[in-house]
Scaffold this active site. Structure first.
Site, mmCIF file in Angstrom:
data_model
loop_
_atom_site.group_PDB
_atom_site.id
_atom_site.type_symbol
_atom_site.label_atom_id
_atom_site.label_comp_id
_atom_site.label_asym_id
_atom_site.label_seq_id
_atom_site.Cartn_x
_atom_site.Cartn_y
_atom_site.Cartn_z
ATOM 1 N N ASP A 173 -0.266 4.418 0.950
ATOM 2 C CA ASP A 173 -0.701 5.470 1.870
ATOM 3 C C ASP A 173 -0.049 5.301 3.231
ATOM 4 O O ASP A 173 0.515 4.250 3.556
ATOM 5 C CB ASP A 173 -2.223 5.477 2.013
ATOM 6 C CG ASP A 173 -2.780 4.172 2.556
ATOM 7 O OD1 ASP A 173 -2.247 3.098 2.198
ATOM 8 O OD2 ASP A 173 -3.744 4.215 3.347
ATOM 9 N N GLU A 191 -5.182 1.891 2.558
ATOM 10 C CA GLU A 191 -5.063 0.711 3.414
ATOM 11 C C GLU A 191 -5.224 1.063 4.883
ATOM 12 O O GLU A 191 -5.669 0.230 5.678
ATOM 13 C CB GLU A 191 -3.702 0.037 3.185
ATOM 14 C CG GLU A 191 -3.562 -1.343 3.823
ATOM 15 C CD GLU A 191 -3.065 -1.315 5.260
ATOM 16 O OE1 GLU A 191 -3.137 -2.364 5.927
ATOM 17 O OE2 GLU A 191 -2.603 -0.239 5.732
ATOM 18 N N GLU A 192 -4.838 2.295 5.258
ATOM 19 C CA GLU A 192 -4.790 2.665 6.665
ATOM 20 C C GLU A 192 -6.131 3.151 7.227
ATOM 21 O O GLU A 192 -6.172 3.652 8.357
ATOM 22 C CB GLU A 192 -3.725 3.762 6.881
ATOM 23 C CG GLU A 192 -2.308 3.353 6.518
ATOM 24 C CD GLU A 192 -1.701 2.355 7.508
ATOM 25 O OE1 GLU A 192 -2.422 1.930 8.419
ATOM 26 O OE2 GLU A 192 -0.521 2.018 7.347
ATOM 27 N N HIS A 246 3.616 3.433 12.517
ATOM 28 C CA HIS A 246 2.783 4.527 13.026
ATOM 29 C C HIS A 246 3.451 5.277 14.183
ATOM 30 O O HIS A 246 2.857 6.209 14.727
ATOM 31 C CB HIS A 246 1.395 4.028 13.475
ATOM 32 C CG HIS A 246 0.628 3.302 12.419
ATOM 33 N ND1 HIS A 246 -0.643 2.838 12.611
ATOM 34 C CD2 HIS A 246 0.947 2.964 11.149
ATOM 35 C CE1 HIS A 246 -1.084 2.237 11.528
ATOM 36 N NE2 HIS A 246 -0.116 2.300 10.618
ATOM 37 N N HIS A 284 0.844 -1.209 0.000
ATOM 38 C CA HIS A 284 0.000 0.000 0.000
ATOM 39 C C HIS A 284 0.873 1.251 0.000
ATOM 40 O O HIS A 284 1.984 1.261 0.551
ATOM 41 C CB HIS A 284 -0.979 -0.003 1.182
ATOM 42 C CG HIS A 284 -0.365 0.082 2.544
ATOM 43 N ND1 HIS A 284 0.043 1.269 3.109
ATOM 44 C CD2 HIS A 284 -0.106 -0.874 3.465
ATOM 45 C CE1 HIS A 284 0.510 1.045 4.321
ATOM 46 N NE2 HIS A 284 0.449 -0.249 4.554
ATOM 47 N N ASP A 342 6.008 1.501 7.506
ATOM 48 C CA ASP A 342 4.673 1.066 7.077
ATOM 49 C C ASP A 342 4.182 1.908 5.911
ATOM 50 O O ASP A 342 3.458 2.879 6.100
ATOM 51 C CB ASP A 342 3.718 1.157 8.266
ATOM 52 C CG ASP A 342 2.411 0.440 8.049
ATOM 53 O OD1 ASP A 342 2.279 -0.284 7.048
ATOM 54 O OD2 ASP A 342 1.506 0.605 8.868
#
Length: 358
Positions: A72, A130-131, A333, A70, A100
């Site tokens: 994003d 995705e997030e 994150h 992903h 990530d």
């Protein structure tokens, strides 16, 4: 914005794409650059669905592998642009998205450009959203509109796994637990009923909850149930009539959606519970021939993936899938998100060797 240089090192590509704004919902600039870069490669057939890009080889190989990542990130918190840092004598790239999962995406982009004659056909997927909620995920949209693109014998998600193989993933459920009250003036609180006070038993149940470790096909998945947000209140002089506690349940892939939802309702029996987002997990799938071959080639003991990842989407379609990418999942994150350069390079070598048979 200059074009992406896919001849750059995977570490340099990581720096470049991390510095391009792409918080969920704002992926278009990066998607445009990826689309432009891979469309220039004659050995790939390229398809775009919104901000999701698919690039495929078609050599007529006996097997096909899907490799996805992903593009994003979660919101930035003063952690871009990227910078190079040294920790314990090891070079790291620091910044949002390094773990990530843009380091994994960078490796994929470089290999997509360079592997013109792989031993298996490859479907590369770079996708948006995705997030955030599962129904916004770019792979959800792609599966609805082009399910044929998911046809594969094995899939690899570039999610951070410390450069080791993580099989399957936990499921992910979010629910709102509500308490009701009666509004009144706070000077005459006895006239009303305080909904925030009524939330105390909900918090007590969460504090007393003991997550379970559940073995699934040789890997042990740890569950978790936690409050992640709480809201209530009307004004400084009003007894509130509503309180909402958002809870997040991470559940082992042995549970289906109905079982997971029922477990949360059982924990909060007597309260108003609304499930607002639910994505089932994925069993490890490590018994598939290509999965066994891949694990042997990487040379690491497989571990469980505690977070939810899109291996679940492939698993639901009957495609065994694993997580394999650079970066420590504990730093995903995190405000100090960073990835070792050596780990980026190691993942690139591992994938390259397996995909080329060299």
């Amino acid at each position: 914005m200059p074009a992406l240089d896919l001849s750059a090192t995977s570490a340099d590509l990581t720096r470049t794409i991390c510095d391009i704004p792409s918080v969920s919902g704002d992926e278009t600039m990066l998607a445009d650059l990826i689309f432009e870069a891979v469309s220039a490669l004659p050995h790939l057939e390229v398809y775009r669905e919104g901000d999701t890009i698919v690039a495929r080889t078609s050599h007529g190989r006996a097997q096909r592998v899907a490799i996805a990542g992903h593009i994003d990130t979660v919101p930035i918190n003063a952690n871009v642009p990227t910078r190079d840092v040294e920790i314990d004598g090891e070079s790291h790239i620091w910044g949002r998205g390094t773990v990530d999962m843009k380091a994994g995406v960078a490796v994929q982009l470089k290999l997509a450009a360079e592997l013109t004659d792989p031993r298996v056909d490859i479907t590369w997927m770079w996708y948006d959203h995705e997030e955030v909620d599962a129904d916004l995920n770019g792979l959800t949209r792609l599966a609805r509109n082009r399910p044929d693109l998911f046809e594969a014998d094995f899939a690899i998600l570039g999610e951070p796994s410390n450069g080791e193989v993580e099989g399957g993933c936990n499921g992910n459920l979010r629910a709102i637990v509500r308490t009701q009250g009666v509004r009144s003036h706070s000077a005459r609180a006895w006239v009303g009923e305080n909904a925030i006070h009524k939330a105390a038993p909900v918090l007590a149940r969460l504090a007393e909850y003991r997550p379970r470790d559940i073995p699934v096909e040789g890997l042990v998945y740890r569950e978790g149930l936690n409050a992640v947000r709480i809201g209530g209140g009307v004004a400084g002089n009003v007894i509130p009539d509503l309180c909402e506690i958002e809870v997040n349940y991470r559940f082992a892939p042995s549970r289906d959606a109905a079982e997971a939802a029922q477990h949360v309702r059982d924990v909060f029996s007597g309260f108003d519970v609304e499930v607002v987002d639910l994505a089932v997990g994925a069993r490890p799938g490590l018994d598939a021939p290509l999965a066994r071959e891949f694990v042997a080639a990487v040379g690491a003991e497989p571990r469980p993936k505690y977070g939810w990842t899109d291996v679940a989407r492939f698993s639901a379609l009957g495609v065994p899938a694993v997580n394999y990418g650079p970066g420590d999942p504990h730093l995903a994150h995190h405000d100090e998100e960073r990835v070792p350069v050596a780990q980026i390079e190691a993942v690139e070598r591992g994938l390259r060797a397996w995909l080329t048979g060299s």
